[in-house]
Motif scaffolding. Structure first.
Motif: not given
Length: 162
Positions: A67-68, A98-99, A139-143, A154-158
């Motif tokens: 997921f991107v 994601a890596a 899934v959450r990202w705080r910049l 971009q941010l991603a998870f597998d």
């Protein structure tokens, strides 16, 4: 505190599923696009195998997906306090960031976020147990820094289809 920008990749998951990337989301000058990608392997004439991420069209249980969330500031001013939150669709099991992505905060209830090791879920016997990747619902990202004018990332998870 500003409301987080939520991006949701729409998914209906029978045993064989069709996945479509979500449309772009715009909140003022911040544009966010959600994509669902899967690995495509091709074998070259010399026998080597090349792996590329391509838009997911059809997946089956056990397939890995990425997921991107791609974001871009189309405005003239920096945008601060950005939070990107991606619910994990039912039938999908979170695996790892994601890596190439920053580590996100995770949630098992959509309310409490943190590293997976800090999360607990209710067990059937009334106690709690340590959360596992299969328990992740968001899934959450705080910049950490404002997104400058014209910047993108971009941010991603597998994950895997159950």
């Amino acid at each position: 505190m500003p409301n987080p920008i939520r991006t949701i990749a729409p998914i209906a998951i029978p045993l064989a599923a069709m996945l479509c990337a979500a449309p772009a989301f715009a909140a003022g000058p911040l544009q966010v696009e959600a994509k669902v990608l899967t690995e495509q392997k091709t074998r070259a004439a010399d026998g080597t195998v090349r792996v590329a991420l391509v838009p997911a069209r059809r997946i089956v249980p056990g397939d890995r997906v990425t997921f991107v969330l791609a974001y871009r500031n189309t405005g003239a001013q920096p945008i601060g306090n950005v939070v990107l939150d991606n619910p994990v669709p039912k039938g999908i099991a979170y695996r790892a960031p994601a890596a190439t992505s920053a580590a996100p905060d995770l949630s098992v209830d959509g309310k409490t976020f943190g590293p997976l090791a800090s999360l607990r879920v209710a067990a059937a016997n009334g106690t709690t147990r340590a959360a596992t990747p299969d328990d992740v619902t968001h899934v959450r990202w705080r910049l950490e820094r404002p997104i400058t004018a014209g910047a993108q990332g971009q941010l991603a998870f597998d994950a895997v289809l159950r």
